[in-house]
Write a protein that holds these residues in place. Sequence first.
Motif, PDB file in Angstrom:
ATOM      1  N   GLN A 160       3.905   1.152   5.689  1.00 29.36           N
ATOM      2  CA  GLN A 160       2.804   1.408   4.763  1.00 29.36           C
ATOM      3  C   GLN A 160       1.815   2.373   5.401  1.00 29.36           C
ATOM      4  O   GLN A 160       1.561   2.246   6.590  1.00 29.36           O
ATOM      5  CB  GLN A 160       2.101   0.092   4.399  1.00 29.36           C
ATOM      6  CG  GLN A 160       2.996  -0.838   3.595  1.00 29.36           C
ATOM      7  CD  GLN A 160       2.305  -2.140   3.281  1.00 29.36           C
ATOM      8  OE1 GLN A 160       1.457  -2.175   2.399  1.00 29.36           O
ATOM      9  NE2 GLN A 160       2.647  -3.203   4.008  1.00 29.36           N
ATOM     10  N   PRO A 161       1.294   3.331   4.708  1.00 30.24           N
ATOM     11  CA  PRO A 161       1.257   3.557   3.274  1.00 30.24           C
ATOM     12  C   PRO A 161       2.376   4.445   2.721  1.00 30.24           C
ATOM     13  O   PRO A 161       2.293   4.908   1.591  1.00 30.24           O
ATOM     14  CB  PRO A 161      -0.101   4.227   3.073  1.00 30.24           C
ATOM     15  CG  PRO A 161      -0.270   5.065   4.310  1.00 30.24           C
ATOM     16  CD  PRO A 161       0.375   4.252   5.412  1.00 30.24           C
ATOM     17  N   HIS A 162       3.432   4.678   3.471  1.00 35.71           N
ATOM     18  CA  HIS A 162       4.538   5.511   2.992  1.00 35.71           C
ATOM     19  C   HIS A 162       5.879   4.793   3.114  1.00 35.71           C
ATOM     20  O   HIS A 162       6.844   5.345   3.655  1.00 35.71           O
ATOM     21  CB  HIS A 162       4.580   6.829   3.767  1.00 35.71           C
ATOM     22  CG  HIS A 162       3.288   7.576   3.749  1.00 35.71           C
ATOM     23  ND1 HIS A 162       2.782   8.144   2.605  1.00 35.71           N
ATOM     24  CD2 HIS A 162       2.377   7.809   4.722  1.00 35.71           C
ATOM     25  CE1 HIS A 162       1.621   8.719   2.876  1.00 35.71           C
ATOM     26  NE2 HIS A 162       1.349   8.519   4.155  1.00 35.71           N
ATOM     27  N   PRO A 163       5.994   3.555   2.620  1.00 34.76           N
ATOM     28  CA  PRO A 163       7.225   2.798   2.837  1.00 34.76           C
ATOM     29  C   PRO A 163       8.438   3.375   2.114  1.00 34.76           C
ATOM     30  O   PRO A 163       9.544   3.296   2.634  1.00 34.76           O
ATOM     31  CB  PRO A 163       6.886   1.398   2.315  1.00 34.76           C
ATOM     32  CG  PRO A 163       5.831   1.640   1.293  1.00 34.76           C
ATOM     33  CD  PRO A 163       5.029   2.788   1.834  1.00 34.76           C
ATOM     34  N   TRP A 164       8.234   3.936   0.945  1.00 35.79           N
ATOM     35  CA  TRP A 164       9.392   4.427   0.197  1.00 35.79           C
ATOM     36  C   TRP A 164       9.951   5.701   0.825  1.00 35.79           C
ATOM     37  O   TRP A 164      11.153   5.811   1.039  1.00 35.79           O
ATOM     38  CB  TRP A 164       9.066   4.652  -1.277  1.00 35.79           C
ATOM     39  CG  TRP A 164      10.308   4.941  -2.038  1.00 35.79           C
ATOM     40  CD1 TRP A 164      10.687   6.129  -2.591  1.00 35.79           C
ATOM     41  CD2 TRP A 164      11.391   4.043  -2.288  1.00 35.79           C
ATOM     42  NE1 TRP A 164      11.930   6.022  -3.166  1.00 35.79           N
ATOM     43  CE2 TRP A 164      12.379   4.744  -2.997  1.00 35.79           C
ATOM     44  CE3 TRP A 164      11.631   2.709  -1.966  1.00 35.79           C
ATOM     45  CZ2 TRP A 164      13.578   4.158  -3.390  1.00 35.79           C
ATOM     46  CZ3 TRP A 164      12.813   2.130  -2.369  1.00 35.79           C
ATOM     47  CH2 TRP A 164      13.772   2.852  -3.069  1.00 35.79           C
TER      48      TRP A 164
ATOM     49  N   GLN B 232       0.861  -1.185   0.000  1.00 36.78           N
ATOM     50  CA  GLN B 232       0.000   0.000   0.000  1.00 36.78           C
ATOM     51  C   GLN B 232       0.895   1.230   0.000  1.00 36.78           C
ATOM     52  O   GLN B 232       1.544   1.526   1.001  1.00 36.78           O
ATOM     53  CB  GLN B 232      -0.903   0.000   1.222  1.00 36.78           C
ATOM     54  CG  GLN B 232      -1.885  -1.136   1.250  1.00 36.78           C
ATOM     55  CD  GLN B 232      -2.683  -1.156   2.544  1.00 36.78           C
ATOM     56  OE1 GLN B 232      -2.472  -0.370   3.448  1.00 36.78           O
ATOM     57  NE2 GLN B 232      -3.616  -2.087   2.624  1.00 36.78           N
ATOM     58  N   SER B 233       0.922   1.941  -1.138  1.00 39.48           N
ATOM     59  CA  SER B 233       1.811   3.080  -1.286  1.00 39.48           C
ATOM     60  C   SER B 233       1.380   3.902  -2.490  1.00 39.48           C
ATOM     61  O   SER B 233       0.740   3.386  -3.407  1.00 39.48           O
ATOM     62  CB  SER B 233       3.247   2.579  -1.489  1.00 39.48           C
ATOM     63  OG  SER B 233       4.113   3.627  -1.831  1.00 39.48           O
ATOM     64  N   ASP B 234       1.784   5.171  -2.505  1.00 33.96           N
ATOM     65  CA  ASP B 234       1.521   6.028  -3.656  1.00 33.96           C
ATOM     66  C   ASP B 234       2.408   5.675  -4.844  1.00 33.96           C
ATOM     67  O   ASP B 234       1.999   5.813  -5.984  1.00 33.96           O
ATOM     68  CB  ASP B 234       1.738   7.503  -3.300  1.00 33.96           C
ATOM     69  CG  ASP B 234       0.670   8.029  -2.356  1.00 33.96           C
ATOM     70  OD1 ASP B 234      -0.421   7.436  -2.301  1.00 33.96           O
ATOM     71  OD2 ASP B 234       0.942   9.025  -1.666  1.00 33.96           O
TER      72      ASP B 234
END
Length: 118
Positions: free
Chosen positions: A95-99, A52-54
Amino acid sequence: MVNKNLRLVFLPLLFLALTSCGNQSHLPSTPTGSKNSSVQEIGTGGQLVTIQSDNVLAAGYNATTLVMTVQFKNGALYEYYGVPADLWTSFVAAQPHPWSQVGYPRLVQGGIPYKRIG
């Protein structure tokens, strides 16, 4: 905040631990000498799982080879080499911002060797 995916794994295990009352006869046994007899392997065995990510579509981790694979939504596919298991678990938990929270700062800025494979 605990990730929903992690809750799906830990809550049943917690329930099992609380309800077993020391009787483990209903648990599957692992043969003696098996490499997974005392430790559950971290990762996905290298298989990609949805993230789950952008900007990240999927990722995978092989704990044996320490290779993490990241597929971005733009189609780019990268392998990162020598990735410690705690980085993988942090990535999934972010997640949702793993990167932005883990991937870029710890993989790219951390100097982890990588290669674009697709």
